[in-house]
Write an enzyme that holds these catalytic residues in place. Sequence first.
Site, PDB file in Angstrom:
ATOM      1  N   GLU A 113      30.694  32.487  -6.903  1.00  0.00           N
ATOM      2  CA  GLU A 113      29.535  32.850  -7.738  1.00  0.00           C
ATOM      3  C   GLU A 113      28.626  33.844  -7.023  1.00  0.00           C
ATOM      4  O   GLU A 113      27.441  33.582  -6.787  1.00  0.00           O
ATOM      5  CB  GLU A 113      28.762  31.589  -8.132  1.00  0.00           C
ATOM      6  N   GLU A 139      36.214  27.327 -12.768  1.00  0.00           N
ATOM      7  CA  GLU A 139      35.314  26.172 -12.865  1.00  0.00           C
ATOM      8  C   GLU A 139      34.908  25.994 -14.306  1.00  0.00           C
ATOM      9  O   GLU A 139      34.505  26.959 -14.966  1.00  0.00           O
ATOM     10  CB  GLU A 139      34.025  26.370 -12.053  1.00  0.00           C
TER      11      GLU A 139
HETATM   12  C1  BG6 Z   1      28.947  25.873  -9.625  1.00  0.00           C
HETATM   13  C2  BG6 Z   1      29.311  25.785  -8.167  1.00  0.00           C
HETATM   14  O1  BG6 Z   1      27.752  26.555  -9.732  1.00  0.00           O
HETATM   15  O2  BG6 Z   1      28.664  24.716 -10.313  1.00  0.00           O
HETATM   16  C3  BG6 Z   1      29.797  24.426  -7.716  1.00  0.00           C
HETATM   17  O3  BG6 Z   1      30.247  26.764  -7.811  1.00  0.00           O
HETATM   18  C4  BG6 Z   1      28.977  23.356  -8.388  1.00  0.00           C
HETATM   19  O4  BG6 Z   1      29.725  24.384  -6.316  1.00  0.00           O
HETATM   20  C5  BG6 Z   1      29.168  23.468  -9.886  1.00  0.00           C
HETATM   21  O5  BG6 Z   1      29.234  22.074  -7.943  1.00  0.00           O
HETATM   22  C6  BG6 Z   1      28.470  22.396 -10.687  1.00  0.00           C
HETATM   23  O6  BG6 Z   1      27.120  22.341 -10.325  1.00  0.00           O
HETATM   24  P1  BG6 Z   1      26.446  20.980  -9.882  1.00  0.00           P
HETATM   25  O7  BG6 Z   1      25.090  21.341  -9.458  1.00  0.00           O
HETATM   26  O8  BG6 Z   1      26.489  20.099 -11.072  1.00  0.00           O
HETATM   27  O9  BG6 Z   1      27.283  20.455  -8.775  1.00  0.00           O
END
Ligand code: BG6
Length: 471
Positions: free
Chosen positions: A172, A364
Amino acid sequence: MAIKFPEGFLWGGATAANQFEGAYNEDGKGLSTQDIAPKGLMGPLTDEPTEDNMKLIGIDFYHRYKEDIKLFAEMGFKTFRLSIAWSRIFPNGDDKEPNEKGLQFYDNVFDELAKYGIEPLVTISHYETPLALAKNYDGWANRKLVGFFENYVRTIFTRYKDKVKYWLTFNEINSAIHAPYMSAGIWTPKEKLSKQDLYQAMHHELVASALAVKIGHEINPEFKIGCMILGVPNYPLTPMPSDVLKAMEKDRENLFFADIHARGEYPKYMNRFFKENNIEIKMEPEDKEILKHTVDFISFSYYVSSCATADPEKNKAGEGNLIFGVPNPYLKASEWGWQIDPEGLRYILNQFYDRYQKPLFIVENGLGAVDELITDENGNKTVNDDYRIKYLNDHLVQVAEAIEDGVELMGYTTWGCIDLVSASTAELKKRYGFIYVDRHDDGSGTLERYKKKSFNWYKEVISTNGASLKK
Ligand code: BG6
């Protein structure tokens, strides 16, 4: 029409070292920025690691990787996204020689994945700059980081050249503007950073990313190296032309990073942005040439969409990932306030593909939720996570639509395929996995793993190559 994913589609799950490995100070690992300040949106908190930092133990993947990879294999994973902890390899970041024990750990993990035919998808830098680089150099604000990073990537590319084919440079990368400490290891507090400082730091990362592509292709021409963008499409809040233009501008704040990675140069619209914000990027003579080393594919995360408006009265940020926009009145939100928008995924896939005509990879996507561990009629502990199944099903149906639209997509890895510590809030209560991990925010728990209902659901999606999804 039946749902069909391409042959060889890379189904899998995604993780990040600092959120699940644990073993933060074992086998020569140096401290990383996460070891002293685990909550993504805050700056440095403590001088030393403190016990309440859930990331120090994570879910103990460091010691349990064999058991976990076996479960991923049981689900039929074709790929597994993990990151290398930079400070396991170079404990201070600026060391001359790498830490052999750190290198050996990832050798073991890659060998274990190979046993099951799972392709590793490796993020080179996922939110964990070695702490010494943050403290002594101010992280990516300093041009010197390019050289340290070069040393790091040469080391891992050379060591793993026959074990890893798919690489992502910075997780990101666009998030550093919003979370400069977590994302770019910048020690100076965010409030003291000017836009000039931030975009100059980003320039350093962009050059380093392109340099990694160049070096990687020299070391192994078969490598497929991608960038990784936090993907948040912006819709105009109303059909007012000024809102439409605002949405275009907000999109460009993120697309700018993909534009450089995919096209090899700064887009023209940034000239105006830089002028209006008194930003002058200091470039070294070789930078323009380095940036021309474009990525093989574009990867991105997708959790939420956002709205944009030119009306200052209505321009009130909601919650959602690191990039907060105006909430969409038509969408519902998760327990953490992240708005759920499966169609936004089809939209952004088309947007990226129309713009670049390069292969895409969703690395993701997922739902962070509170899960309740229950005992089923057979006496097995499990979680009835129908809400997660629905979320993933609905998103994947839109992915199939995008493929039908003509988008070239390499694969899909759900975020946190095994429960892990959240990036933004550093808690384990927010779970994303198909596998429940018995660990809790007060530090209690056995670390045992249990299959949730979604485990078998995803297994079937993979084995039918998407045909089991429900439209
Ligand atoms: C993304 C990141 O922004 O979102 C991850 O690359 C992160 O590292 C994921 O875990 C989900 O966000 P969060 O804050 O719910 O863990």
